[in-house]
Structures are given as structure tokens and as C-alpha cells.
Design a protein around this motif. Structure first.
Motif, PDB file in Angstrom:
ATOM      1  N   MET A   1     -23.175 -23.056  -7.357  1.00 24.87           N
ATOM      2  CA  MET A   1     -22.912 -21.686  -7.813  1.00 24.87           C
ATOM      3  C   MET A   1     -22.970 -20.694  -6.651  1.00 24.87           C
ATOM      4  SD  MET A   1     -22.173 -19.535 -10.190  1.00 24.87           S
ATOM      5  CE  MET A   1     -22.411 -20.443 -11.710  1.00 24.87           C
ATOM      6  N   SER A   2     -23.931 -20.923  -5.699  1.00 19.01           N
ATOM      7  CA  SER A   2     -24.070 -19.974  -4.590  1.00 19.01           C
ATOM      8  C   SER A   2     -22.816 -19.939  -3.730  1.00 19.01           C
ATOM      9  CB  SER A   2     -25.281 -20.344  -3.736  1.00 19.01           C
ATOM     10  OG  SER A   2     -25.116 -21.650  -3.195  1.00 19.01           O
ATOM     11  N   MET A   3     -22.117 -21.089  -3.634  1.00 18.12           N
ATOM     12  CA  MET A   3     -20.896 -21.133  -2.835  1.00 18.12           C
ATOM     13  C   MET A   3     -19.807 -20.231  -3.410  1.00 18.12           C
ATOM     14  SD  MET A   3     -20.772 -22.892  -0.032  1.00 18.12           S
ATOM     15  CE  MET A   3     -21.481 -24.260   0.879  1.00 18.12           C
ATOM     16  N   LEU A   4     -19.816 -20.018  -4.731  1.00 19.48           N
ATOM     17  CA  LEU A   4     -18.810 -19.154  -5.340  1.00 19.48           C
ATOM     18  C   LEU A   4     -18.914 -17.727  -4.808  1.00 19.48           C
ATOM     19  CD1 LEU A   4     -18.860 -20.289  -9.091  1.00 19.48           C
ATOM     20  CD2 LEU A   4     -17.137 -20.808  -7.352  1.00 19.48           C
ATOM     21  N   PHE A   5     -20.114 -17.351  -4.388  1.00 20.53           N
ATOM     22  CA  PHE A   5     -20.331 -15.992  -3.901  1.00 20.53           C
ATOM     23  C   PHE A   5     -20.684 -15.988  -2.416  1.00 20.53           C
ATOM     24  CE2 PHE A   5     -21.194 -16.046  -8.448  1.00 20.53           C
ATOM     25  CZ  PHE A   5     -20.359 -15.033  -8.874  1.00 20.53           C
ATOM     26  N   ALA A   6     -20.188 -17.015  -1.714  1.00 18.55           N
ATOM     27  CA  ALA A   6     -20.384 -17.074  -0.268  1.00 18.55           C
ATOM     28  C   ALA A   6     -19.708 -15.868   0.381  1.00 18.55           C
ATOM     29  CB  ALA A   6     -19.796 -18.374   0.279  1.00 18.55           C
ATOM     30  N   LYS A   7     -20.410 -15.245   1.308  1.00 19.40           N
ATOM     31  CA  LYS A   7     -19.890 -14.033   1.932  1.00 19.40           C
ATOM     32  C   LYS A   7     -19.397 -14.322   3.344  1.00 19.40           C
ATOM     33  CE  LYS A   7     -23.070 -11.133  -0.721  1.00 19.40           C
ATOM     34  NZ  LYS A   7     -24.225 -10.210  -0.661  1.00 19.40           N
ATOM     35  N   LYS A   8     -18.419 -13.562   3.730  1.00 18.09           N
ATOM     36  CA  LYS A   8     -17.903 -13.631   5.095  1.00 18.09           C
ATOM     37  C   LYS A   8     -18.695 -12.629   5.916  1.00 18.09           C
ATOM     38  CE  LYS A   8     -13.436 -14.056   7.395  1.00 18.09           C
ATOM     39  NZ  LYS A   8     -11.982 -13.877   7.255  1.00 18.09           N
ATOM     40  N   SER A   9     -19.405 -13.083   6.920  1.00 24.20           N
ATOM     41  CA  SER A   9     -20.312 -12.196   7.650  1.00 24.20           C
ATOM     42  C   SER A   9     -19.556 -11.089   8.379  1.00 24.20           C
ATOM     43  CB  SER A   9     -21.143 -13.000   8.660  1.00 24.20           C
ATOM     44  OG  SER A   9     -20.326 -13.414   9.748  1.00 24.20           O
ATOM     45  N   MET A  10     -20.222  -9.957   8.497  1.00 30.94           N
ATOM     46  CA  MET A  10     -19.615  -8.826   9.204  1.00 30.94           C
ATOM     47  C   MET A  10     -19.356  -9.176  10.666  1.00 30.94           C
ATOM     48  SD  MET A  10     -19.130  -6.300   7.125  1.00 30.94           S
ATOM     49  CE  MET A  10     -18.993  -4.914   8.248  1.00 30.94           C
ATOM     50  N   ASP A  11     -20.243  -9.967  11.262  1.00 31.13           N
ATOM     51  CA  ASP A  11     -20.047 -10.356  12.662  1.00 31.13           C
ATOM     52  C   ASP A  11     -18.786 -11.191  12.829  1.00 31.13           C
ATOM     53  OD1 ASP A  11     -22.366  -9.048  13.423  1.00 31.13           O
ATOM     54  OD2 ASP A  11     -23.627 -10.823  13.103  1.00 31.13           O
ATOM     55  N   ALA A 449      -9.031  -2.645  -8.505  1.00 35.49           N
ATOM     56  CA  ALA A 449      -9.295  -2.706  -7.062  1.00 35.49           C
ATOM     57  C   ALA A 449     -10.171  -1.538  -6.626  1.00 35.49           C
ATOM     58  CB  ALA A 449      -7.975  -2.703  -6.287  1.00 35.49           C
ATOM     59  N   PHE A 450      -9.874  -0.351  -7.140  1.00 36.56           N
ATOM     60  CA  PHE A 450     -10.646   0.830  -6.767  1.00 36.56           C
ATOM     61  C   PHE A 450     -12.097   0.712  -7.237  1.00 36.56           C
ATOM     62  CE2 PHE A 450      -6.874   4.033  -6.434  1.00 36.56           C
ATOM     63  CZ  PHE A 450      -6.347   3.260  -5.413  1.00 36.56           C
ATOM     64  N   VAL A 451     -12.294   0.220  -8.450  1.00 41.24           N
ATOM     65  CA  VAL A 451     -13.651   0.053  -8.977  1.00 41.24           C
ATOM     66  C   VAL A 451     -14.453  -0.911  -8.104  1.00 41.24           C
ATOM     67  CG1 VAL A 451     -14.991  -0.893 -10.905  1.00 41.24           C
ATOM     68  CG2 VAL A 451     -13.090   0.653 -11.359  1.00 41.24           C
ATOM     69  N   ILE A 452     -13.829  -1.996  -7.694  1.00 45.95           N
ATOM     70  CA  ILE A 452     -14.534  -2.995  -6.873  1.00 45.95           C
ATOM     71  C   ILE A 452     -14.864  -2.448  -5.495  1.00 45.95           C
ATOM     72  CG2 ILE A 452     -14.246  -5.224  -5.712  1.00 45.95           C
ATOM     73  CD1 ILE A 452     -12.860  -6.257  -8.187  1.00 45.95           C
ATOM     74  N   VAL A 453     -13.953  -1.680  -4.900  1.00 47.80           N
ATOM     75  CA  VAL A 453     -14.230  -1.098  -3.576  1.00 47.80           C
ATOM     76  C   VAL A 453     -15.397  -0.115  -3.664  1.00 47.80           C
ATOM     77  CG1 VAL A 453     -13.317   0.442  -1.792  1.00 47.80           C
ATOM     78  CG2 VAL A 453     -11.928  -1.453  -2.629  1.00 47.80           C
ATOM     79  N   CYS A 454     -15.413   0.721  -4.695  1.00 45.33           N
ATOM     80  CA  CYS A 454     -16.524   1.670  -4.858  1.00 45.33           C
ATOM     81  C   CYS A 454     -17.846   0.933  -5.065  1.00 45.33           C
ATOM     82  CB  CYS A 454     -16.252   2.598  -6.047  1.00 45.33           C
ATOM     83  SG  CYS A 454     -14.874   3.740  -5.796  1.00 45.33           S
ATOM     84  N   THR A 455     -17.802  -0.151  -5.834  1.00 43.44           N
ATOM     85  CA  THR A 455     -19.006  -0.967  -6.038  1.00 43.44           C
ATOM     86  C   THR A 455     -19.460  -1.600  -4.733  1.00 43.44           C
ATOM     87  OG1 THR A 455     -18.286  -1.476  -8.295  1.00 43.44           O
ATOM     88  CG2 THR A 455     -19.982  -2.893  -7.347  1.00 43.44           C
ATOM     89  N   SER A 456     -18.502  -2.036  -3.922  1.00 43.79           N
ATOM     90  CA  SER A 456     -18.822  -2.690  -2.658  1.00 43.79           C
ATOM     91  C   SER A 456     -19.542  -1.754  -1.696  1.00 43.79           C
ATOM     92  CB  SER A 456     -17.543  -3.230  -2.006  1.00 43.79           C
ATOM     93  OG  SER A 456     -16.933  -4.210  -2.829  1.00 43.79           O
ATOM     94  N   ARG A 461     -24.278  -0.627   1.452  1.00 39.32           N
ATOM     95  CA  ARG A 461     -25.265   0.354   1.903  1.00 39.32           C
ATOM     96  C   ARG A 461     -26.698  -0.175   1.691  1.00 39.32           C
ATOM     97  NH1 ARG A 461     -24.015   5.825   2.711  1.00 39.32           N
ATOM     98  NH2 ARG A 461     -21.923   5.929   3.613  1.00 39.32           N
ATOM     99  N   ARG A 462     -26.865  -1.060   0.689  1.00 34.37           N
ATOM    100  CA  ARG A 462     -28.193  -1.613   0.419  1.00 34.37           C
ATOM    101  C   ARG A 462     -28.465  -2.870   1.248  1.00 34.37           C
ATOM    102  NH1 ARG A 462     -32.064  -1.183  -3.487  1.00 34.37           N
ATOM    103  NH2 ARG A 462     -30.845   0.432  -4.523  1.00 34.37           N
ATOM    104  N   THR A 463     -27.438  -3.734   1.386  1.00 33.40           N
ATOM    105  CA  THR A 463     -27.654  -5.011   2.068  1.00 33.40           C
ATOM    106  C   THR A 463     -27.532  -4.926   3.588  1.00 33.40           C
ATOM    107  OG1 THR A 463     -25.316  -5.602   1.789  1.00 33.40           O
ATOM    108  CG2 THR A 463     -26.853  -6.312   0.064  1.00 33.40           C
ATOM    109  N   ASP A 464     -26.780  -3.948   4.101  1.00 36.10           N
ATOM    110  CA  ASP A 464     -26.585  -3.832   5.551  1.00 36.10           C
ATOM    111  C   ASP A 464     -26.566  -2.356   5.951  1.00 36.10           C
ATOM    112  OD1 ASP A 464     -26.140  -4.421   8.173  1.00 36.10           O
ATOM    113  OD2 ASP A 464     -24.168  -5.353   7.900  1.00 36.10           O
ATOM    114  N   PRO A 465     -27.698  -1.665   5.746  1.00 37.26           N
ATOM    115  CA  PRO A 465     -27.718  -0.210   5.996  1.00 37.26           C
ATOM    116  C   PRO A 465     -27.589   0.148   7.470  1.00 37.26           C
ATOM    117  CG  PRO A 465     -29.921  -1.018   5.522  1.00 37.26           C
ATOM    118  CD  PRO A 465     -29.002  -2.158   5.252  1.00 37.26           C
ATOM    119  N   GLY A 466     -27.954  -0.762   8.371  1.00 39.74           N
ATOM    120  CA  GLY A 466     -27.938  -0.436   9.791  1.00 39.74           C
ATOM    121  C   GLY A 466     -26.615  -0.670  10.481  1.00 39.74           C
TER     122      GLY A 466
END
Length: 535
Positions: A1-11, A449-456, A461-466
Motif C-alpha cells: 500500500m505504501s508504494m501506491l503513495f511513493a513520492k518523488k523527492s524534491m532533490d 486539478a485545481f483542488v489537488i494543487v491547492c491541497t498539495s 508547507r507542512r512536510t517540507d517547510p524549509g
């Protein structure tokens, strides 16, 4: 299940943004070209096509419908600007969702953007055809109905032609365009006699295939293929072509506002709220949801992030500037249109051209038709451009076949294979589907699409504030929350049928994801290898 929400790192995203290679796109766009792309996509369908449909829902309140749609876009646009400056890659909302909400959500939004851009181009190709037919009429050239429209629209046009003949004989005292004439005509079309139906099919003159009449919007198909060819040749050439057209159509819009203002009758706006908004806020909201299609241009700018010279600075400028300018122009045109023509009489296919024709300003109508053709051409270009870049990003991540969707032409530096596929499909859909049905499908995809971008934005802002943000969305969480509420409200106003279409489309997308994408995802492979090494 975790793989379904695997994220692409900002780096990893930033490394890809700085990368070079045979499959990278050419960085050739500056702030003017990006703003012109935004204006190119925004000014067109909303003014020259969808305004007619919106007027029949909101009446003169169409002006407020544009304000409401503009607010929803404004909130979303500020969120898009932060992401576009921070992640200067092709893919738009798809890429942003991958970095914040995970792969499954990214796939859903990428598949959803296919509905937005490709079907958006189909809608515009159909609108372009309507204005092309109007232009031919200027020179007394008649295009066969079955080759000028899809079958259903062509049959309706034939029925209207028969209806006008019946009206001239049955109600000779009624002036065409009057309220009584419109009422009688509507009743006649709604319940035609058997003789009228037979005559309508004769007027249509369509050939049959397997016993069924066929109709194809040939101009819509041809223009889509021509624009596709321009896009395949190169981004510089496409941008120059678009910028030239934008200058023409903005001049035409200003001409419409300036000349049309002289023929405005304030009484057409009504003397009280009920006359100004005949269906109340419900009608204004419904119109805002349908004309929302007019605003999708600014987010298409974000799909060109990988082709911008200085994306951190120029992308926010391009999106916000184009949105602000176009909203002002939309409100001005809506005021002139509903002031010139009683809202019940506003033409759906070519509202502005018809409004000036009714004032016997034939030359002005001709100018508007040419402007509409130019405007809709650039809208189509940006929609198809956005679609091909989203598919390029998805294929680069392995979620679609890379050899086809992400292959870049060695000379033109464009994803030429997927460009020709998308352009052909958009042209075929526009050639055989009624414009209002396609437009409604596009809107719900855009709003999601707009709703998802606003949610993102809230998530990141919470997961990578710096994280360094060259442009920061102001007043967080107020702006993204308002974007979610405003765009979610417009989604609700589109009705259950459009929700059903969206759900079916997303279900098809999930089948593709679980049968192909999960096996080829580069992010999944990287995470699996990483776990294997650690083990």
C-alpha cells in the motif's frame, strides 16, 4: 500500500530540472512568451464560444459568473505559481502531486489533465469550425451541414432552418429575434411535426453508413492537425506563432468592448436583481462552472516549465499576469454582450459575431469572426502543448511507454510522437462530438486539478517547510483553502452527469495504472532497489 503513495523527492526533481541529454526539452521561453501563452489559452473559447452558453444560465449576471470563476482560478493560480517556481519541470499539477501526495494521486491528476487539455483542444476545434463557417457565409460560401458539424449539431441546425421557414409562414407578424418569436420557435423545435423532421433530414443531406446518417466537423479536424504540425516543428516556432496571434485577438477584444459599448441598452441588464440574474445565484454559479473552461490557460503555462529560460521568476509572472488581464477583458465583454442583446437571444455558437450582425454591423461581425479564428487557434495550440508535456512527464517517470510518449525529435527537440497522437485524437473528438458536451467534461477535470494543487500546497508547507521557494503563495492556509472551496463548489454545480463521466474516465485510468504503470514506475524501482541494498 505504501508504494501506491511513493513520492518523488524534491532533490530528484531539482536534479531532473537541471539535467541535460537527448530527451530533454529546449529552454527558449521568456516572461513575454509565457504570458502570451497564458493569454493565448485564456482569451478565446470563453469569449468567442462559451460566453453564449453561460448567458443562457446566468442572464446579465454572466458578469458575476466570470468574477466567480476568476476568483477560483486566482486562488489556484497563486498555488500553481509557488509550485511552478519551485519545481521547474514539465507536467504541471501531475509533477506537483508526485512530490507531495504520492504516485497514485499523481497518476490520477495526470490522467485527469489528459481530460482537461485534450478535450479542451477538441472543444476549441469545434468552436473554431463554427466561426470558420460564419466566415465562409460572409463570402456566400455554404459548407454542407454534414461536413460542418457533428451529426447531432448538424441535425439541430437543419431543424432550425426548417423552423425559420415554418415561422415565416405561420407567424409572419413576429419579428425574428423578438421574445415572442423566440418562444414560438423554441416550442416548435421542441415538438416538431413529422413533416418538419423529414425536411430537416433532407436539409442535412448526410450520407449513411450501415443505415445511419453520419456527420463530421471537417474544419475542426483539419485545424487540429495543422496546429499539431506547428507544435511538432519546435517550441520557438510555436511561441512566435502564438505571440503573433495573441496580439491580433487582444486587439479584436478591445475593439469589441469599444464599439459594442455604443450599442449597449442598460435595460437589457435589468432594473432589479431578478432581471439581472433570472435564475439567481444558482444560475450564476452554474454559468461560472460551465464557462470555467475559459480560464484553463494559465495552468497550461506551468506545463512549459522545462522550456522556460528562468522558470523560478518567469512562470509566476506568466500565470498571474495572464489571469489578471484576461479576467478584466472577460468582464468587459460579458457586460457588452448582455447589454447589446437580451440574454434569451444570445447565440450559443458565435455570440459576439451574431450580436453585431443583429445591429447590421456586418463589417464589425467580420472582424470579430477573424479575431475569433485567431483566438481559438492559439487556445488550441496551448491546450495541445500542455497535453503533450504532461504525457512527456508521465512517460519520463515510466508511467507510460517512454519510447513513444517521451521520445524527443533529434532536430526539433519536441516530443513529436505523442504530439501527433494527441492532436489527431483531439481533432477526431472535436469532429464528431457536440461542443457543449465536450466543454462540460473538460471543466470538471480542470477543477479537480485545481483542488489537488491547492491541497498539495497545504501538504508541502507542512512536510517540507524549509524548502527554498522563489515564489511563496501568500496567506497560507487561507488562499489554498479558499481555492479548494471555490473550485469544489464549481465542481458540484456541474451536476451528476459530469461527475459520472469523470468517475468513468478515472476508472479507465486506474485500469491502465495497475496493468502497466505500477510495473514500470521509475520511482518504485528506485525505492525497491534502495530497500534491497539496505537489506
Amino acid at each position: 500500500m505504501s508504494m501506491l503513495f511513493a513520492k518523488k523527492s524534491m532533490d530528484l526533481l531539482m536534479k531532473e530540472a537541471e539535467g541535460e541529454g537527448e530527451n530533454t526539452l529546449e529552454r527558449a521561453l521568456g516572461p513575454f512568451q509565457l504570458t502570451a501563452l497564458g493569454v493565448g489559452a485564456v482569451i478565446g473559447a470563453g469569449i468567442f464560444v462559451m460566453a453564449g452558453l453561460g448567458a443562457h444560465y446566468a442572464g446579465p449576471g454572466l458578469m458575476l459568473s466570470f468574477v466567480l470563476s476568476g476568483l477560483g482560478c486566482g486562488f489556484a493560480g497563486l498555488c500553481y505559481a509557488e509550485f511552478a517556481a519551485m519545481i521547474p519541470l514539465a507536467g504541471s499539477a501531475y509533477t506537483y502531486a508526485y512530490a507531495t501526495l504520492g504516485e497514485l494521486i499523481a497518476w490520477i491528476i495526470g490522467w485527469d489533465l489528459t481530460l482537461e487539455y485534450a478535450m479542451g483542444a477538441s472543444t476549441v476545434s469545434s468552436g473554431w469550425s463554427n466561426n470558420f463557417v460564419e466566415l465562409l457565409n460572409v463570402f456566400n460560401l455554404k459548407f454542407p451541414l454534414w461536413l460542418a458539424y457533428d451529426h447531432w449539431t448538424g441535425l439541430r441546425k437543419a431543424m432550425e432552418e426548417v423552423g425559420r421557414d415554418v415561422m415565416s409562414r405561420s407567424f409572419p407578424s413576429l419579428a425574428p429575434g423578438s421574445q415572442d418569436y423566440i418562444k414560438q420557435m423554441s416550442e416548435l423545435i421542441a415538438a416538431p411535426t413529422a413533416d418538419m423532421v423529414t425536411r430537416a433530414h433532407q436539409v442535412l443531406g448526410a450520407p449513411t453508413l450501415f443505415g445511419h446518417e453520419i456527420g463530421i466537423n471537417l474544419p475542426a479536424l483539419i485545424i487540429a492537425l495543422l496546429i499539431t504540425t506547428v507544435l511538432a516543428i519546435g517550441i520557438k516556432e510555436s511561441a512566435k506563432f502564438n505571440s503573433t496571434i495573441v496580439v491580433v485577438k487582444v486587439a479584436v477584444v478591445l475593439f469589441v468592448i469599444g464599439l459594442g459599448a455604443k450599442y449597449v441598452h442598460p435595460g437589457n441588464w435589468g432594473t432589479n436583481w431578478h432581471e439581472f440574474a433570472p435564475f439567481g445565484m444558482s444560475g450564476i454559479g452554474a454559468a461560472a462552472a460551465y464557462i470555467f473552461f475559459a480560464y484553463i490557460g494559465f495552468d497550461a503555462v506551468s506545463t512549459t516549465a522545462q522550456e522556460a529560460k528562468n522558470p523560478q521568476r518567469d512562470l509566476p509572472i506568466g500565470m498571474i499576469a495572464s489571469l489578471f488581464v484576461c479576467t478584466l477583458l472577460y468582464i468587459g465583454v460579458a457586460a457588452v454582450l448582455t447589454g447589446m442583446v437580451p440574454w434569451q437571444s444570445v447565440n450559443i455558437e458565435a455570440p459576439l459575431a451574431r450580436a453585431f450582425l443583429d445591429r447590421e454591423l456586418v463589417w464589425a461581425s467580420d472582424v470579430i469572426v477573424v479575431g475569433a479564428l485567431a483566438g481559438l487557434t492559439s487556445v488550441m495550440l496551448v491546450m495541445l502543448l500542455g497535453q503533450t508535456r504532461v504525457l512527456y512527464a508521465m512517460a519520463s517517470d515510466g508511467l507510460l511507454p517512454k519510447k513513444f510518449f517521451a521520445e524527443v525529435h533529434p532536430r526539433f527537440r519536441t516530443p513529436f510522437k505523442n504530439t501527433f497522437l494527441v492532436g489527431t485524437l483531439a481533432g477526431v473528438v472535436g469532429a464528431v462530438t457536440p461542443i457543449d458536451d465536450i466543454g462540460k467534461m473538460v471543466n470538471i477535470g480542470t477543477l479537480l486539478a485545481f483542488v489537488i494543487v491547492c491541497t498539495s500546497i497545504l501538504v508541502l508547507r507542512r512536510t517540507d517547510p524549509g524548502r527554498h521557494r522563489p515564489f511563496r503563495t501568500p496567506w497560507v492556509p487561507f488562499v489554498p483553502v479558499m481555492g479548494i472551496l471555490a473550485n469544489g463548489y464549481l465542481m458540484v454545480k456541474l451536476g451528476w452527469l459530469n461527475w459520472a463521466r469523470l468517475i468513468v474516465w478515472l476508472a479507465i485510468g486506474l485500469v491502465v495504472y495497475f496493468t502497466y504503470s505500477v510495473k514500470h514506475s521509475r520511482v518504485r524501482q528506485r525505492l525497491t532497489n534502495s530497500v534491497g541494498v539496505k537489506g
